[in-house]
Write a protein that holds these residues in place. Structure first.
Motif: not given
Length: 269
Positions: A174-178, A195-198
């Motif tokens: 979850i924190m990686r997604i955030y 965001s997807v590229l990050a």
């Protein structure tokens, strides 16, 4: 304030998730009744009853998938809309810190993920109850309880560590997604693509760091010896503790990245 934010997030999730939990439980009861009433027709899949049962099975599986998808979707969309969109002006005007807001959202997602897993187990248990023809006697029930308690006594530490490992792994993800959203939203346009590229970039970075650490001669030898000792001379608790520690460190790093980009480089729509 943390409790109030968690309560707010729980209510927002509950408006969508609770009806799905209720639908899953009702479907499990209907499937159990149908299988118990028309076992041969249901198994053959013929006739109106068989077709209806297959339709209910399809709905049951669809609701299970919907629960998983909606939990993940709400975790992302609520963070995105509440903090990165126009709602951010309201959220950041609250008398609390950014870390508290991020923590509240993460804890809420963890709670609802656990509730989703519990709802799935409960629905399967309800369905399985319809296959029990004869209730066990008092002596049999006592033996079953003693067997379960003995198993818990022997494997409870491993079970607790395993559940902690799952929770920490989910918090890390979850924190990686955030963090990916916080980085991707630095773009003035095409924030979703950013965001997807990050997210992909962070995954590649994790793999690269892991490969470098494992290819380091001394560290690789030490880890190999440690894993051998843990897996052959100790219980799995020690090995799980290593993974939990690593995931906690990664979670804190991603939390710091998320905090930095929101606190110092926030760019609301």
């Amino acid at each position: 304030m943390l409790g109030k934010l968690i309560s707010y997030e729980m209510k927002a999730f509950g408006r969508i998730m609770l009806p799905l939990y209720g639908a899953l439980l009702v479907l499990s009861v209907i499937l159990g009744i149908g299988f118990q009433t028309f076992p041969q027709t249901v198994l053959s899949g013929r006739g109106f009853a068989g077709f209806g049962f297959l339709t209910l099975v399809f709905l049951f599986v669809s609701v299970c998938i919907a629960i998983f998808v909606m939990t993940a979707t709400l975790a992302v969309t609520r963070f995105w809309k509440n903090l990165m969109g126009h709602e951010g002006y309201l959220m950041f005007s609250l008398p609390t810190g950014i870390g508290t807001i991020i923590s509240a959202k993460t804890i809420s997602v963890l709670i609802w993920s656990a509730l989703s897993a519990i709802s799935g187990l409960l629905s399967m248990t309800v369905f399985a109850m319809f296959f029990i023809r004869d209730l066990p006697s008092n002596d049999e029930l006592l033996r079953i309880i003693q067997f379960v308690m003995e198993g818990l006594r022997n494997y409870l530490p491993d079970l607790i560590m395993f559940l902690i490992l799952i929770a920490v792994s989910l918090a890390f993800f979850i924190m990686r997604i955030y963090a990916s959203i916080a980085i991707g939203c630095q773009w003035t346009s095409h924030r979703l693509i950013g965001s997807v590229l990050a997210f992909i970039g962070l995954q590649i970075l994790e793999n690269g760091i892991g490969s470098i650490l494992l290819e380091t001669g001394s560290l690789s030898v030490e880890l190999s010896e440690l894993f051998w000792d843990l897996t052959h001379n100790c219980s799995s608790i020690g090995l799980q503790s290593i993974f939990i520690t690593g995931l906690l460190i990664g979670t804190l790093i991603y939390g710091a990245v998320t905090y930095y980009f929101i606190d110092r480089r926030l760019n609301l729509e």
